[in-house]
Design an enzyme around this catalytic site. Structure first.
Site, short mmCIF file in Angstrom:
data_model
loop_
_atom_site.label_atom_id
_atom_site.label_comp_id
_atom_site.label_asym_id
_atom_site.label_seq_id
_atom_site.Cartn_x
_atom_site.Cartn_y
_atom_site.Cartn_z
CE LYS A 116 74.21 64.39 -1.06
NZ LYS A 116 74.31 65.63 -1.86
CE1 TYR A 167 75.45 62.89 -6.56
CE2 TYR A 167 77.18 62.13 -5.10
CZ TYR A 167 75.91 62.64 -5.29
OH TYR A 167 75.08 62.90 -4.21
CG PHE A 169 79.43 70.92 -8.18
CD1 PHE A 169 78.98 69.62 -7.99
CD2 PHE A 169 78.66 71.77 -8.97
CE1 PHE A 169 77.80 69.17 -8.55
CE2 PHE A 169 77.48 71.35 -9.54
CZ PHE A 169 77.05 70.04 -9.34
NE ARG A 193 69.48 68.32 -0.31
CZ ARG A 193 69.41 67.99 -1.60
NH1 ARG A 193 68.49 68.55 -2.38
NH2 ARG A 193 70.24 67.11 -2.11
CG ASN A 237 73.05 68.89 -0.45
OD1 ASN A 237 73.59 67.79 -0.31
ND2 ASN A 237 72.59 69.31 -1.62
CG HIS A 282 71.53 61.27 -3.83
ND1 HIS A 282 71.76 62.02 -4.96
CD2 HIS A 282 70.94 60.11 -4.24
CE1 HIS A 282 71.34 61.32 -6.02
NE2 HIS A 282 70.85 60.16 -5.61
CD GLU A 305 70.53 57.90 -8.17
OE1 GLU A 305 69.75 57.98 -7.19
OE2 GLU A 305 70.92 58.88 -8.81
P1 IDP Z 1 70.25 67.46 -6.01
O1 IDP Z 1 71.10 66.63 -5.06
O2 IDP Z 1 69.35 68.41 -5.28
O3 IDP Z 1 69.51 66.60 -7.02
P2 IDP Z 1 72.16 68.21 -8.13
O4 IDP Z 1 72.11 69.48 -8.90
O5 IDP Z 1 71.83 66.92 -8.83
O6 IDP Z 1 71.26 68.41 -6.82
O7 IDP Z 1 73.65 68.10 -7.54
C1 IDP Z 1 74.11 66.92 -6.93
C2 IDP Z 1 74.86 67.29 -5.68
O8 IDP Z 1 76.04 68.02 -6.04
C3 IDP Z 1 74.13 68.22 -4.71
O9 IDP Z 1 73.22 67.56 -3.85
C4 IDP Z 1 75.28 68.83 -3.93
O10 IDP Z 1 75.79 67.95 -2.92
C5 IDP Z 1 76.34 68.98 -5.03
N1 IDP Z 1 76.30 70.34 -5.60
C6 IDP Z 1 75.37 70.84 -6.46
N2 IDP Z 1 75.64 72.12 -6.77
C7 IDP Z 1 76.79 72.43 -6.11
C8 IDP Z 1 77.58 73.62 -6.03
O11 IDP Z 1 77.30 74.65 -6.65
N3 IDP Z 1 78.70 73.55 -5.24
C9 IDP Z 1 79.06 72.42 -4.55
N4 IDP Z 1 78.34 71.28 -4.61
C10 IDP Z 1 77.21 71.29 -5.37
#
Ligand code: IDP
Length: 140
Positions: free
Chosen positions: A11, A51, A59, A104, A114, A117, A128
């Site tokens: 990312k 997404y 978010f 992470r 983070n 992905h 994807e």
């Molecule tokens: P993952 O990437 O660990 O599978 P998901 O819940 O699918 O997590 O969320 C997708 C992405 O959305 C996350 O990797 C992160 O970049 C973003 N994200 C998830 N939760 C939050 C939040 O509470 N605030 C801001 N961004 C978030």
């Protein structure tokens, strides 16, 4: 266990900090092989399409803007149980909750920024990978 392919994205927060090599090293050390790789700069619309399943989450706007803020490196990783293995190497979404030694834990700045992905299921991986790559670009 079956040989699988999964879609990984390094990312913007990570490409910006020159962490691409260190992150790829973690995948390779875990036995995942990079079978396709490219650096691209997503538009906000492309990030939104990728997404789309998160469109209703609070978010979503922030996430799409972030993913389009700097270049990303999209890769297909191959290996035994690659989908789960990649998620394991990535660590929990929130770096504060991620296990020691995970990408992470080591590199992520926040729950949003983070660093990586990774596809979360076989169906997501198929969708994807097809989103970013043609069959000809996958070199096993
Ligand atoms: P993952 O990437 O660990 O599978 P998901 O819940 O699918 O997590 O969320 C997708 C992405 O959305 C996350 O990797 C992160 O970049 C973003 N994200 C998830 N939760 C939050 C939040 O509470 N605030 C801001 N961004 C978030």
């Amino acid at each position: 266990m079956a040989i699988e392919r999964t879609l990984s994205i390094i990312k913007p927060d990570a490409t910006k900090r020159n962490l691409t090599g260190k992150i790829v090293a973690k995948f390779e050390e875990a036995g995942l092989r990079v079978v396709a790789s490219k650096r691209i700069h997503l538009s906000p619309a492309q990030a939104g399409q990728f997404y789309a399943e998160h469109a209703e989450r609070p978010f979503y706007g922030e996430l799409c803007a972030f993913m389009a803020s700097e270049p990303v490196v999209v890769q297909v990783l191959e290996g035994e149980g690659a989908i789960a293995k990649n998620r394991e190497v990535m660590g929990a979404t929130d770096p504060a909750a991620a296990a020691e030694g995970t990408i992470r834990k080591e590199f992520a700045l926040s729950k949003g920024e983070n660093s990586v992905h990774g596809s979360d299921s076989e169906a997501s991986a198929a969708r994807e990978i097809a989103f970013f790559f043609s069959g000809l670009e996958l070199v096993g």
